[in-house]
Write an enzyme that holds these catalytic residues in place. Structure first.
Site, PDB file in Angstrom:
ATOM      1  N   GLU A  41      31.900  58.070  44.453  1.00 57.41           N
ATOM      2  CA  GLU A  41      32.965  58.835  45.163  1.00 57.41           C
ATOM      3  C   GLU A  41      32.890  59.285  46.691  1.00 57.41           C
ATOM      4  O   GLU A  41      31.842  59.864  47.088  1.00 57.41           O
ATOM      5  CB  GLU A  41      33.110  60.080  44.140  1.00 57.41           C
ATOM      6  CG  GLU A  41      34.211  61.215  44.421  1.00 57.41           C
ATOM      7  CD  GLU A  41      34.075  62.411  43.488  1.00 57.41           C
ATOM      8  OE1 GLU A  41      35.246  63.357  43.878  1.00 57.41           O
ATOM      9  OE2 GLU A  41      33.552  62.276  42.795  1.00 57.41           O
ATOM     10  N   LYS A 110      42.448  60.832  42.520  1.00 55.32           N
ATOM     11  CA  LYS A 110      41.791  61.754  41.382  1.00 55.32           C
ATOM     12  C   LYS A 110      42.680  62.828  40.772  1.00 55.32           C
ATOM     13  O   LYS A 110      43.335  63.310  41.752  1.00 55.32           O
ATOM     14  CB  LYS A 110      40.777  62.359  42.031  1.00 55.32           C
ATOM     15  CG  LYS A 110      39.766  63.032  40.945  1.00 55.32           C
ATOM     16  CD  LYS A 110      38.446  63.693  41.742  1.00 55.32           C
ATOM     17  CE  LYS A 110      37.491  64.334  40.737  1.00 55.32           C
ATOM     18  NZ  LYS A 110      36.146  64.593  41.320  1.00 55.32           N
ATOM     19  N   CYS A 144      35.146  60.487  38.689  1.00 54.48           N
ATOM     20  CA  CYS A 144      34.111  61.568  38.390  1.00 54.48           C
ATOM     21  C   CYS A 144      34.613  62.415  37.181  1.00 54.48           C
ATOM     22  O   CYS A 144      34.596  62.242  36.011  1.00 54.48           O
ATOM     23  CB  CYS A 144      33.684  62.292  39.715  1.00 54.48           C
ATOM     24  SG  CYS A 144      32.297  63.112  39.460  1.00 54.48           S
TER      25      CYS A 144
END
Length: 262
Positions: A41, A110, A144
């Site tokens: 990330e 995200k 994540c």
């Protein structure tokens, strides 16, 4: 498909240096037979870099994307990498997949932002399932914290994702995610999950590494330690097909009972 996980925080604050680190890792991965390299990330710029996130953010088709397309083509392998994506006034925490011929295949923003740091610096994405075809597999992307939401991973399973790519910046004390949750996600959704983490101290965070590629049997095919490392494992379509035939989770679902989840 041999898959390489780059466990590194690169050089926070320097896009130029991170491109060099990615280039070197791609060379090593390709030499080991990998067809895909997964970087963490926000690898392009660094994660805990404060206001430099907005300063260094680039569009999905920006100069760094062109540079990564060139090195992917030169080394002959696909690359997924995390970066801050500029879209007008918004900055997204994004991950982009580029093929071995340099084609931009998929870009994911995200959707579940973690903590005040991310809420202060990013705009959440709103497309839950982003996929591409790669090496005969349906590949999905999330980032994540996203993988910690079972609904999102199940959406990928129902959409046919075979290999879920998860660039990650997970920090102490949440080692449980890498050690236990990621293999369970792979098992309950009958897919491979490639989880590539940052490592070391960065700003207020201590990233713990433990990058892993877990199979549909819930077993880690490879697991990194707590230092910078490149680890590799194979994604086997035949094993995946056999596992899905033997495991009834998706077939035994009763969606009519799950309305309260939404």
């Amino acid at each position: 498909m041999r898959t390489a996980l780059l466990q590194s925080s690169g050089r926070p604050g320097s896009t130029v240096e991170n491109l060099k680190v990615l280039d070197e890792a791609a060379g090593r991965a390709a030499a080991a037979g990998a067809a895909l390299l997964v970087a963490p990330e926000m690898f392009l710029t660094g994660y805990a870099i404060g206001d430099d996130i907005a300063r260094l953010a680039e569009p999905a088709d920006g100069d760094s994307a062109d540079a990564i397309a060139e090195l992917a083509h030169r080394h002959g392998l696909a690359i997924v990498y995390g970066y801050p994506e500029r879209d007008g006034d918004a900055v997204h925490n994004s991950a982009q997949l580029i093929s071995a011929d340099g084609t931009r295949l998929a870009n994911y923003r995200k959707s579940h932002l973690f903590g005040g740091f991310e809420a202060d610096h990013f705009t959440a994405g709103d497309q839950p399932v982003v996929q591409a075809e790669l090496g005969g597999l349906t590949v999905g992307i999330m980032i994540c914290y996203d993988v910690e939401f079972p609904e999102l991973v199940r959406a990928h399973a129902l959409a046919g994702t075979d290999l879920l790519l998860v660039p990650t910046a997970n920090m102490h004390p949440f080692q449980l995610v890498a050690e236990s949750l990621v293999p369970v996600r792979a098992w309950e959704n009958q897919m491979y999950v490639a989880y590539a983490n940052r490592v070391g101290h960065e700003g207020e965070f201590e990233f713990f590494g433990l990058s892993t590629l877990a199979g549909p049997d819930g077993v880690a095919r490879t697991r990194a330690g707590r230092d910078e490392e490149l680890v590799l494992a194979d994604v086997d379509p035949a094993f995946l097909a056999a596992s899905r035939e033997a495991n009834p989770y998706l077939k035994d679902r009763r969606p009519g009972l799950y309305g309260s989840l939404a």
